[in-house]
Structures are given as C-alpha cells and as structure tokens.
Design a protein around this motif. Structure first.
Motif, short mmCIF file in Angstrom:
data_model
loop_
_atom_site.label_atom_id
_atom_site.label_comp_id
_atom_site.label_asym_id
_atom_site.label_seq_id
_atom_site.Cartn_x
_atom_site.Cartn_y
_atom_site.Cartn_z
N ALA A 51 0.73 -1.16 -0.07
CA ALA A 51 -0.08 -0.03 -0.10
C ALA A 51 1.02 1.27 -0.33
CB ALA A 51 -0.94 -0.21 1.22
N ASP A 74 -3.07 5.24 0.40
CA ASP A 74 -3.98 4.04 0.82
C ASP A 74 -4.18 3.95 2.36
OD1 ASP A 74 -4.10 3.26 -1.78
OD2 ASP A 74 -2.26 2.12 -1.73
N GLN A 127 -5.29 0.23 -2.98
CA GLN A 127 -6.55 0.37 -3.52
C GLN A 127 -6.60 0.38 -5.05
OE1 GLN A 127 -6.67 4.28 -1.16
NE2 GLN A 127 -8.84 3.95 -1.24
#
Ligand code: GTP
Ligand code: MG
Length: 556
Positions: free
Chosen positions: A387, A391, A404
């Motif tokens: 991430a 995120d 995401q």
C-alpha cells in the motif's frame, strides 16, 4: 487483456462499469485503447453517484411511444442514456447529461390532486408520466424494449447448464446469468440517490452509500440493496477558513453512546421514509439489532433495502472484496457457483439465523484461492505491505489499509481450471479441520481457533471478531457433508461429462439439484448409480412446462 472503447456523448459519463467482465473498467483516451486499467473502487463509486444524481425514475404508461417520450424529455436538456424495465408496471430510468435538466423537469411537474386522498407534496426524482390523450399514442410502435432485472428461473438455469460443453463453461454460464447487469447497477445507485434526497431533508449534506453485494462484484440479480447513511461528509472541515486564535463548534445534543445516536438518527430517517418517501413501503425499524437498521421495500426499483448508519468498515470490506473479485476472472465464477450451490441446498437463507452467510462463503472461497500453489489470490497482509501513503485507512481504531489500485497487484501465475478448482474447493472444505482451525485471509493460512465457535472466520479488519459466530455445529456439519457429496459427484466420470443429447444433469447442474432429489451421499456411494429415479423425475418436471420450480435460485 480486454479492452472496450465507448464513445462518450456527455462529459462525466462513465466509460465502463464494474461487475461485468465485458464492461470492466477501461481508460480509453480518444482513439487509444490498448491499455486495460481497472478503476479504483472509490472512483467507480464517485462516478456512479454523480451519474445517479443526473437520473430520474419514471413510471410510464404501457403503450408509451419511446421516440415521443425522449423528445418530450429532451425539452429539459440532452438525455445521455435511458432504459425501460417492467416491475408492476413499466418504468424508465433516464439519465440526463446535466444535473440542471432535473430542476427544469421538476419545475414542469405537477403534484397530483385526488378527490378521496390527500398527497404529501414531496418533490422527488421518482415521477409518474401520464398521457394527455391516451388513445392518440397507441399507433406506431406501442411496445418498448425492456431490460430484465430478475435472475433466471431454475428451469432456465438447468437448461443453460445442461447444454454447456464443460464444467468450466457451466461456471462461466452461471456467472453470466446471475451477475448484475449494467442497468441493474444503475438502478441500485439511483435508488440510493433517491433515498439520499429524503434523508437530506434532515441532514442536508449526508451521503447514502451502497455497500455489500451491490458493489463488491459478487452481487446476484435479485440480491438486496445494502446502503448506509454517511454523515461524516458533513464533518469535513474547510481547513483554510480555520486560521486565527479560535475555532468554532456546532451546538449539538448529546446522548450517552454512539449506538443511541445511531438509533435516534435511523429512527427519524425511518419515519421520513415511511411518511413521505415516494415508493418506500413496508418500513421496519430494527433498531435493537447488533447493527441497527431500517428495512424497507422500494416500489419501482423493486429492491429490498437495508439502511444502516456510519458503516464505513462494511464499505471497506466491500472494497476489499471488489479488489479480490477484480484480480482474477476465476474468483467471481467460483464465488457465484458456491453461493448458488449453498442456496440450492438451503445452507444460506434470507432469514437471519444459524446459517452461513454469503459474506462468509465468499471469504472461504478467497481463503481457498490463497491456499493454492502458486496462490491465485494474495493475502490481505501482502495487499497491505504494497500500500502507498494515500491508501492508509484507519477506521474506528482498526488498521484497514490495503492497496486500492488493482493494477499495481502482480497477477497470479496459477493456471488451474475452474473445473479443478471447484472440485478441490469441495474437497478442501469437506476435509478442513474446523474443530481446530480458523480461516484467516489476512495471513492466508489456518490458525488455531481462539474460541470454541463451530466455524471461525476471522473478520479481516476487526481481527478479534469472528464473522461466522452465528453458525451452529449442525449447519457446519451440513455444509461439510454437502461439500463431500459434491466433491464425490464431481469425481464421478459419468456426471463429469456433458450429456447434451440425453439432457441429464451433469457437472454443476448435478450439484445444484435440491435436497430430496435422491442425492444423499451414502445411498449414492452404496449403489454407485449415476442417476437415481427421483433425479430423473425431477428432470422430467424441469422439461415439462409445469410452473413448479423446485430450486429457489433467486434472492440471496
Ligand atoms: P447478499 O447475501 O447477496 O446480500 O450478500 P452481501 O455481501 O450483501 O451480504 P449482506 O447483505 O448480508 O451484508 C452486507 C455487507 O455487510 C457484507 O458484504 C459485509 O461487508 C457486511 N457483513 C455482513 N455480515 C457481516 C458479518 O457478520 N460481519 C461483518 N464484519 N460484516 C458483515
Ligand atoms: Mg446484501
């Protein structure tokens, strides 16, 4: 890679939708369309919401002339998209290019006056179209083409499955027959938008967000519409105007707990829906549930709706499932078949109780796909490890961070077929040590159960909770036995082969036969007969035109 180009007639039009493979999100710069990119969940939701705000729902007379109808509406501005469907009458969903057109249309709309009843004059985007001169428009093309918003009947499903050429094709056929269509997705977002207008009477900048199977890529036609009231938008501060020695607070009423606040808010929204929500019927306030909700039917869209409040973790769960459903085309095919299988054998139910839920089943499929070698799906921890800063997501003190952007996730090198996977799924869970182990998609491996619940599936974000705490030992036992039976059926050569000429249920069709059709594992194993008399009888009833449908394939 799949790629579609869609000419956009209006700015802000959604180029592609989520849910259908052929409609999977595509970024298409004018003329350049070689790159297939999956949109982020939040982007899809934002675009769908904006689209829904430019849309109206119109109850139409049956003999409407489509051309004249569109001409009439375009007085208010260009129409970007429209479709008709039937549900206790004929309805049209009409999307304008500009939001202003809605204002203009509403300005020319009357509140009906009746001699016997009085109208509550709430001006919504759910309208009724009447002909000034009913007989004059019957000529020309009286019937408009309508889109289907319902799942296929069990008879139709069995026919589709029996004629497929492989188990792989059966799973994909089932997915295509049940997945939400583009129109159904639009109707779901429109319904949330209509409810938002009603809730906005109290909370002007609230947002009603859909979650659950309507948006997580695993929705079946006919599934309920889960939505929640998001009041956090109202709390977003404009930091630029917050300089100086002071800060301003709203005067508010306080109540002893968050739960009581939620109950009070949902209670008034429930009253609003009941008292002046056009099309909202059967409003039930279920405020003492673990998660308080208002349940109602929306006439017109035909959806059964569950409205909760401030349910951002459930929305994040929906986003996680969206990521998993978008990563590999086998995931949705497998989940849809497992959900239909569970419904056909009454392992799931629309009534709350000790049964397993579709949410739990989906997490079990994800876990199984994480356990393949090489894995088909990554663990939640690995999605967290890749991430970015943007995120980062902490909800109610839980770290809900994961990547995401699906495009940044490495695709799996696993090439196993759906036929193998479904067989192995039943084999795997038919022999899983449920008494000792828990299912954990965060780490992608079994762990010792922290308590004695028969089925323990760790909540991905609230890791000390079990999402299948409600499941009884009996229900788990039933699941295990049916999984074993199903693995056994799929291992039989005679049920594994297409029998197109004799129209025998084979492969997935054999798995979806309802209980009581002679498919008990023991009797089958002893007799080793491929097809019992009862099964043949059932087939005969499917072939005949009798309206009796023995398997409920609709709903949850
Ligand atoms: P359908 O059966 O097709 O409606 O599937 P669904 O995924 O929409 O399930 P449901 O309507 O029961 O619940 C909606 C959403 O609430 C789910 O997708 C989950 O995100 C969440 N949810 C449901 N049950 C649980 C649960 O037991 N625990 C947690 N943490 N979330 C749940
Ligand atoms: Mg649902």
């Amino acid at each position: 890679p799949r790629s579609i180009s869609r000419l956009l007639s209006c700015p802000g039009t959604i180029a592609a939708s989520v849910g259908n493979e052929e409609q999977s999100s595509v970024v298409a710069e004018a003329g350049i369309e070689d790159k297939t990119l999956q949109k982020k969940f939040s982007e899809v939701q934002k675009e769908r919401r904006e689209q829904a705000q430019r849309t109206v729902l119109i109850h139409c007379p049956n003999n409407i002339n489509e051309k004249k109808f569109l001409k009439y509406l375009s007085q208010h501005g260009p129409v970007n998209n429209h479709f008709f469907y039937e549900s206790f009458g004929l309805f049209a969903v009409v999307e304008f290019c500009q939001k202003d057109s809605i204002k203009s249309l509403q300005n020319g709309t009357h509140t009906p006056t009746q001699s016997t009843e009085a109208a509550i004059p709430f001006k919504s985007r759910f309208l009724n179209l009447r002909l000034k001169n009913p007989s004059s428009q019957v000529s020309g093309q009286p019937f408009v083409q309508t889109t289907n918003q319902s799942p296929p009947s069990s008879k139709k499903l069995f026919e589709l499955l029996i004629y497929a050429e492989s188990i792989e094709e059966q799973l994909n056929t089932l997915l295509k027959a049940f997945q939400l269509t583009e129109e159904n997705i639009r109707l779901r977002h429109l319904t949330c938008s209509l409810i938002e207008d009603i809730a906005a009477a109290y909370f002007p900048s609230c947002v009603i967000r859909p979650f659950g199977s309507s948006v997580n890529t695993f929705g079946k036609l006919g599934c309920d519409l889960d939505m929640f009231l998001d009041l956090d938008e109202t709390g977003k501060l404009d930091v630029h105007k917050n300089t100086g020695n002071f800060f301003m607070e709203f005067q508010v009423k306080n109540v002893p707990s968050e739960r009581i606040a939620t109950q009070k808010i949902l209670s008034v929204i429930g009253e609003c829906l009941d008292n002046f929500g056009p099309g909202c019927v059967g409003v039930q306030k279920i405020l003492n549930a673990r998660c308080p909700l208002v349940r109602f039917s929306h006439q017109g869209s035909g959806f059964q709706c569950d409205l909760t409040a401030n349910n951002s973790i459930a929305l994040k769960s929906s986003e996680l499932l969206y990521i998993y459903g978008s990563l590999d085309s086998r995931v949705r095919a497998l989940v849809f078949s497992v959900r239909c299988w569970a419904r056909a054998h009454s392992l799931t139910s629309s009534i709350p109780g000790a049964w397993i839920t579709n949410f739990s089943l989906t997490v079990m499929v994800i876990f199984f796909l994480q356990r393949r070698s090489p894995p088909i799906l990554p663990t939640l921890d690995s999605l967290k490890s890749i991430a970015d800063a943007e995120d980062r997501c902490i909800l109610e003190g839980n770290n809900c961070t994961f990547i995401q952007d699906v495009n940044k996730i490495q695709p799996s090198g696993n090439t196993e077929t759906l036929e193998l996977l479904i067989k192995e799924f039943f084999e795997y869970f038919g022999n899983f040590a449920f008494n000792k182990n828990s299912i954990n998609i965060r780490q992608g491996r079994e762990q010792n159960k922290p308590d004695s619940s028969p089925l323990y599936i760790q909540n991905p974000f609230q890791t000390s909770l079990n999402i299948s705490k409600n499941v009884s030992q009996n229900q788990l036992q039933k699941f295990v036995e049916l999984a074993r039976d199903s693995a056994w059926i799929l291992e039989q050569e005679d049920t594994n082969q297409p029998f197109s000429s004799s129209r025998q249920p084979w492969g997935l069709a054999a798995l979806l036969l309802p209980p009581g059709s002679g498919h008990t594992s023991l009797s089958r194993k002893k007799k080793k007969k491929p097809m019992s008399e009862k099964v043949k009888g059932l087939l005969a009833s499917i072939k005949s035109n009798s309206p009796d449908s023995s398997t409920d394939t609709s709903g949850k």
